[in-house]
Scaffold this motif. Structure first.
Motif, PDB file in Angstrom:
ATOM      1  N   GLU A 147     -11.521 -63.461  59.158  1.00  0.00           N
ATOM      2  CA  GLU A 147     -11.445 -63.767  57.815  1.00  0.00           C
ATOM      3  C   GLU A 147     -10.562 -63.537  56.787  1.00  0.00           C
ATOM      4  O   GLU A 147      -9.361 -63.044  57.293  1.00  0.00           O
ATOM      5  CB  GLU A 147     -12.730 -62.951  57.383  1.00  0.00           C
ATOM      6  N   PRO A 148     -10.298 -64.312  55.589  1.00  0.00           N
ATOM      7  CA  PRO A 148      -9.283 -64.186  54.653  1.00  0.00           C
ATOM      8  C   PRO A 148      -9.237 -62.616  54.325  1.00  0.00           C
ATOM      9  O   PRO A 148     -10.271 -62.111  54.068  1.00  0.00           O
ATOM     10  CB  PRO A 148      -9.561 -64.835  53.313  1.00  0.00           C
ATOM     11  N   CYS A 149      -7.896 -62.038  53.916  1.00  0.00           N
ATOM     12  CA  CYS A 149      -7.861 -60.498  53.861  1.00  0.00           C
ATOM     13  C   CYS A 149      -8.430 -60.350  52.297  1.00  0.00           C
ATOM     14  O   CYS A 149      -8.311 -61.422  51.555  1.00  0.00           O
ATOM     15  CB  CYS A 149      -6.350 -60.216  53.737  1.00  0.00           C
ATOM     16  N   LYS A 156      -4.892 -64.387  57.071  1.00  0.00           N
ATOM     17  CA  LYS A 156      -6.069 -63.681  57.863  1.00  0.00           C
ATOM     18  C   LYS A 156      -5.827 -62.070  57.809  1.00  0.00           C
ATOM     19  O   LYS A 156      -5.044 -61.598  57.701  1.00  0.00           O
ATOM     20  CB  LYS A 156      -6.103 -64.091  59.230  1.00  0.00           C
ATOM     21  N   TYR A 157      -7.005 -61.601  57.691  1.00  0.00           N
ATOM     22  CA  TYR A 157      -7.117 -60.063  57.627  1.00  0.00           C
ATOM     23  C   TYR A 157      -6.356 -59.369  58.751  1.00  0.00           C
ATOM     24  O   TYR A 157      -5.523 -58.406  58.707  1.00  0.00           O
ATOM     25  CB  TYR A 157      -8.682 -59.652  57.876  1.00  0.00           C
ATOM     26  N   LYS A 158      -6.370 -60.017  59.989  1.00  0.00           N
ATOM     27  CA  LYS A 158      -5.696 -59.307  61.068  1.00  0.00           C
ATOM     28  C   LYS A 158      -4.292 -59.669  61.063  1.00  0.00           C
ATOM     29  O   LYS A 158      -3.568 -58.823  61.648  1.00  0.00           O
ATOM     30  CB  LYS A 158      -6.205 -60.042  62.357  1.00  0.00           C
ATOM     31  N   LYS A 159      -3.785 -60.356  60.283  1.00  0.00           N
ATOM     32  CA  LYS A 159      -2.148 -60.670  60.090  1.00  0.00           C
ATOM     33  C   LYS A 159      -1.904 -59.661  58.956  1.00  0.00           C
ATOM     34  O   LYS A 159      -0.770 -59.783  58.668  1.00  0.00           O
ATOM     35  CB  LYS A 159      -1.941 -62.277  60.130  1.00  0.00           C
ATOM     36  N   ALA A 164      -2.350 -53.189  60.496  1.00  0.00           N
ATOM     37  CA  ALA A 164      -2.054 -51.612  60.595  1.00  0.00           C
ATOM     38  C   ALA A 164      -3.158 -51.128  61.286  1.00  0.00           C
ATOM     39  O   ALA A 164      -3.030 -49.917  61.813  1.00  0.00           O
ATOM     40  CB  ALA A 164      -1.885 -51.186  59.170  1.00  0.00           C
ATOM     41  N   ALA A 165      -4.460 -51.392  61.203  1.00  0.00           N
ATOM     42  CA  ALA A 165      -5.641 -50.713  61.731  1.00  0.00           C
ATOM     43  C   ALA A 165      -5.615 -50.924  63.325  1.00  0.00           C
ATOM     44  O   ALA A 165      -5.063 -51.356  64.023  1.00  0.00           O
ATOM     45  CB  ALA A 165      -6.906 -51.208  61.156  1.00  0.00           C
TER      46      ALA A 165
END
Length: 165
Positions: A147-149, A156-159, A164-165
């Motif tokens: 999903e969008p950050c 994307k949130y993951k990028k 960092a998570a």
């Protein structure tokens, strides 16, 4: 003169010491609880065992209790609630938290619901259980990796923040 560990702000000799050394009985379940906490702080393992109901003494590991008492720094007793356990009752339940620092120096909180019974005029610790805790619930919806950050970067949130998570 030293202040009693139970949190009463009384002198030890005027508070829990008479209960621990057997010269005065605990008038209430809470008085016994406070004396048992103080017994941990002064290493009075014999009192901890003798104040346990005879039907429950077989569950007490004397050596482990002594190690726990001796290797811990007892910080504070917090009595959260009492149900019955007064001088004219035969049973009582107390929720409490015993705060201490373990042998590794970490702060710990021993939280339990303790059951006390009075037999022939003397109070005894009978049993205890850990209190039920509410499950942790997420306040905000979970952000999926694709999903969008939530920071608004357009990635994307993951990028982005999820990397960092």
């Amino acid at each position: 003169m030293s202040v009693c560990a139970c949190g009463s702000e009384l002198d030890f000799a005027d508070c829990c010491e008479p209960r621990i050394n057997g010269s005065a009985p605990a008038e209430t379940a809470e008085a016994l609880l406070r004396a048992r906490y103080t017994a941990h702080s002064v290493g009075a393992v014999d009192f901890i065992i003798s104040s346990t109901h005879p039907d429950s003494r077989g569950d007490v590991d004397r050596e482990a209790t002594a190690r726990w008492a001796e290797r811990s720094e007892w910080l504070a007793l917090e009595v959260r609630s009492t149900q019955k356990g007064a001088a004219n009752d035969d049973a009582g339940h107390i929720e409490f938290v015993a705060n201490y620092r373990d042998a590794q120096g970490r702060r710990q909180a021993h939280h339990e619901l303790a059951e006390f019974v009075r037999v022939e005029g003397s109070w005894f610790f009978k049993d205890a259980v850990a209190p039920a805790t509410d499950p942790v619930r997420r306040a905000a919806p979970k952000v999926g990796r694709n999903e969008p950050c939530t920071c608004g970067s357009g990635k994307k949130y993951k990028k982005c923040c999820g990397a960092a998570a």
